[in-house]
Design an enzyme around this catalytic site. Structure first.
Site, PDB file in Angstrom:
ATOM      1  N   HIS A 131       0.731  -1.317  -0.186  1.00 38.37           N
ATOM      2  CA  HIS A 131      -0.226   0.137  -0.073  1.00 38.37           C
ATOM      3  C   HIS A 131       0.886   1.303  -0.079  1.00 38.37           C
ATOM      4  O   HIS A 131       0.619   2.321  -0.655  1.00 38.37           O
ATOM      5  CB  HIS A 131      -0.934  -0.025   1.242  1.00 38.37           C
ATOM      6  CG  HIS A 131      -1.962   1.073   1.287  1.00 38.37           C
ATOM      7  ND1 HIS A 131      -3.033   1.253   0.440  1.00 38.37           N
ATOM      8  CD2 HIS A 131      -2.093   2.236   2.047  1.00 38.37           C
ATOM      9  CE1 HIS A 131      -3.884   2.361   0.689  1.00 38.37           C
ATOM     10  NE2 HIS A 131      -3.219   2.737   1.505  1.00 38.37           N
ATOM     11  N   ASN A 171      -0.955   8.973 -12.613  1.00 42.36           N
ATOM     12  CA  ASN A 171      -1.273   9.998 -11.689  1.00 42.36           C
ATOM     13  C   ASN A 171      -0.595   9.949 -10.374  1.00 42.36           C
ATOM     14  O   ASN A 171      -1.163   8.717  -9.624  1.00 42.36           O
ATOM     15  CB  ASN A 171      -2.715  10.233 -11.569  1.00 42.36           C
ATOM     16  CG  ASN A 171      -3.608  10.529 -12.972  1.00 42.36           C
ATOM     17  OD1 ASN A 171      -2.944  10.721 -13.973  1.00 42.36           O
ATOM     18  ND2 ASN A 171      -4.909  10.214 -12.747  1.00 42.36           N
ATOM     19  N   HIS A 184      -0.441   2.950  -8.774  1.00 43.94           N
ATOM     20  CA  HIS A 184      -1.015   2.512  -9.829  1.00 43.94           C
ATOM     21  C   HIS A 184      -0.859   3.198 -11.139  1.00 43.94           C
ATOM     22  O   HIS A 184      -0.765   4.445 -11.113  1.00 43.94           O
ATOM     23  CB  HIS A 184      -2.481   2.043  -9.558  1.00 43.94           C
ATOM     24  CG  HIS A 184      -3.381   3.326  -9.185  1.00 43.94           C
ATOM     25  ND1 HIS A 184      -3.243   4.207  -8.117  1.00 43.94           N
ATOM     26  CD2 HIS A 184      -4.380   4.012 -10.335  1.00 43.94           C
ATOM     27  CE1 HIS A 184      -4.121   5.223  -8.423  1.00 43.94           C
ATOM     28  NE2 HIS A 184      -4.674   5.202  -9.565  1.00 43.94           N
ATOM     29  N   PHE A 326      -4.532  31.997 -18.374  1.00 41.31           N
ATOM     30  CA  PHE A 326      -3.834  32.340 -19.614  1.00 41.31           C
ATOM     31  C   PHE A 326      -3.576  30.894 -20.673  1.00 41.31           C
ATOM     32  O   PHE A 326      -3.848  30.843 -21.768  1.00 41.31           O
ATOM     33  CB  PHE A 326      -2.426  33.121 -19.639  1.00 41.31           C
ATOM     34  CG  PHE A 326      -1.656  33.563 -20.902  1.00 41.31           C
ATOM     35  CD1 PHE A 326      -2.283  34.187 -21.707  1.00 41.31           C
ATOM     36  CD2 PHE A 326      -0.711  32.710 -21.108  1.00 41.31           C
ATOM     37  CE1 PHE A 326      -1.516  34.583 -23.108  1.00 41.31           C
ATOM     38  CE2 PHE A 326       0.129  33.080 -22.301  1.00 41.31           C
ATOM     39  CZ  PHE A 326      -0.468  33.969 -23.291  1.00 41.31           C
TER      40      PHE A 326
END
Lengths: 352, 352
Positions: A131, A171, A184, A326
């Site tokens: 984990h 991510n 992951h 922007f």
């Protein structure tokens, strides 16, 4: 996360304007605004806060061993030869962005607004049974397994009729878009060619038509010749902070082979790739104190993997500053750091 | 800020996949993935944390009255007729992304990597003398002044030789890219046409060639006919959550006139625009508890303001979720909310 459009905050009476330059990304022909004169030094991007420490198992985590019933059925798992326990697991995302049901036909209700079913695939690749592990600290052998899983799922999905493109990505951390601590990656197979892939592909095809050569090896060679943005070169890979980096510490890993997609990465390249990915992530992890980041594996569109004018590569994007109005509105990025400086910062680390 | 690619966190054994659909943005031809079946309800986007409250003056804030010497010389200021004090001030950003020095000539050192000076302009528009004010709470008359300043600076810069495009934008809150609490907008004038403007322009030109009509009024009419995504329609403006919204609560304000750029917005439209902008920001502010947001004013490229195939408009992008690896890598957005639902949520507020 302040954006560079707001640096006036640090203004001092009488200070002059920061000089910038614009550089054009050869792969997209997009211009990027880059601060010159070392407007922001690399060490200013070191993350100030440590992450909370985690246990190696969480009873509520669907990615932890023993909780496999909390996920959809697995497509693939790789066991450790010794223990027989899984080291990598792949299954469908329970709340998929796209799923393999419905029709790819486009239709319109009023002749104006076009719509189609969200047909595709969305998979999760759990990289480790632990984990609290992360890629930057994993063994070579374990990273290689993750890369092998990418390739296997890429090749399983590329033969599916509706799949036009396959994006493999990761991510890491909240500002990179994840809420799940357990390490992951993900894979999304799309029924259309997404915009930025189409753009890259078109630019590479145009370059090929004009020169008879593939853009990417040429880019790699020009980066190697310039040298100042290279952070690692091995027999099979080059790692660099590209000339027209959109963001600080943006890092590209590019092979020296000529494979247009991740599906055709040869066996003998997987372990060397694990090696350069491990080193690159370790340097970011040590140098910037485990920053949030994304990475993306770019391949040619499905069905064009034999093309000689594209080259798969991996882009790492540390999430060190917010994207502001922007950039959202114009697509023109402002990079507060010179890639030459950030590459030097990483090289200094790597020599320690 | 979890990204939608990570929703598996909320998985339950036996739950089915979320259905999604893909919608094509008529202004860019980009596809967007949109969750169907109300995957995430509008109220789930209400911000949980209040912002820290601020004083109405800060001695260290360069935007507060009395601290004018902390900024570069002003280009423009509008005084209150009664008090004679400034209400809006415009000056160069002290650390500009682009500045009006250097050459627009492109050059290359090695025949491959193209570079040019960062030529352009980067201005700050301070919207109020009060340190703790925000647009959503300002008077109509004060908002109108800000819009007038936009138009005046747009027209001052459009005649400058090197300017190809002018982007007016606002960053509200940290995740929208600002570190400055004092309410302000910005303007950047660029020496190239930025990618997304070029794309919008090309799509609109193609539509005009094919149909003889301007894309944007057609889009506006189709939105009005569908009705379900409209949140406000007045004599001069339509406000809606567009069919192919990239993000939850994305909101477009579109005029009923035919002006291609903000530089030609007629006087008589400024106060009505202030009215719809005020209402729209108030609803977001009340409905979502003062969320971070960006807005961008889109105009035609400079020199093409007379075109009949573009229409200026304003896009508001609340920053309610992070952009993750898939979106960064592919340009294909995943929107966890249906614009029909979020528009209904806003309409319900507006009727209270």
């Amino acid at each position: 996360m302040p954006d560079e459009t707001d640096r006036i905050e640090q203004s001092l009476p009488g200070a002059g304007g920061t000089k910038t330059e614009m550089r054009r990304d050869p792969t997209t022909k997009e211009w990027v605004i880059i601060a010159r004169d070392r407007a922001k030094r690399p060490h200013e991007f070191v993350q100030k806060h440590d992450r909370p420490s985690l246990p190696d198992y969480s009873p509520t985590c669907p990615f932890c061993p023993g909780n496999e019933s909390m996920t959809p059925p697995e497509f693939l798992s790789y066991q450790d030869q010794g223990t027989g326990r899984w080291q990598v697991r792949v299954f469908a995302n329970k709340y998929p962005a796209l799923s393999p049901v419905g029709s790819t036909a486009h239709h319109t209700e009023d002749g104006f607004f076009w719509v189609m079913d969200g047909v595709g695939a969305h998979e999760v690749i759990v990289e480790t049974p632990l984990h609290n592990e992360r890629l930057a600290r994993m063994d070579l052998r374990d990273i290689e397994r993750v890369l092998r899983a990418y390739r296997e799922r890429y090749n399983a999905l590329r033969t599916v009729a509706f799949v036009r493109a396959i994006v493999i990505f990761k991510n890491h951390g909240p500002s990179a878009g994840t809420s799940l601590a357990h390490s992951h990656s993900q894979l999304i197979a799309t029924p259309v060619i997404p915009r930025t892939m189409r753009l890259r592909h078109a630019v590479a095809a145009e370059y090929y038509d004009k020169t008879g050569r593939c853009l990417y090896p040429d880019l790699r060679e020009h980066e190697c010749r310039a040298g100042r943005r290279i952070i690692l070169e091995t027999e099979r890979f080059v790692v660099f902070h590209p000339f027209a980096s959109k963001r600080p510490f943006e890092t590209w890993i590019m092979p020296k082979t000529q494979d247009a997609s991740f599906g055709t990465v040869p066996d003998e390249d997987l372990m060397p790739l694990a090696g350069v990915l491990q080193k690159t992530l370790q340097w970011l992890d040590h140098g910037l104190n485990n920053p949030d980041y994304n990475y993306i594996v770019y391949s040619a569109p499905v069905g064009e993997e034999d093309t000689t004018y594209f080259l798969w590569h991996l882009q790492i994007i540390p999430r060190l500053s917010a994207m502001a109005g922007f950039e959202l509105g114009s697509g023109l990025y402002i990079n507060p750091a010179m890639p030459e400086d950030t590459a030097q910062f990483i090289r200094d680390l790597s020599e320690k």
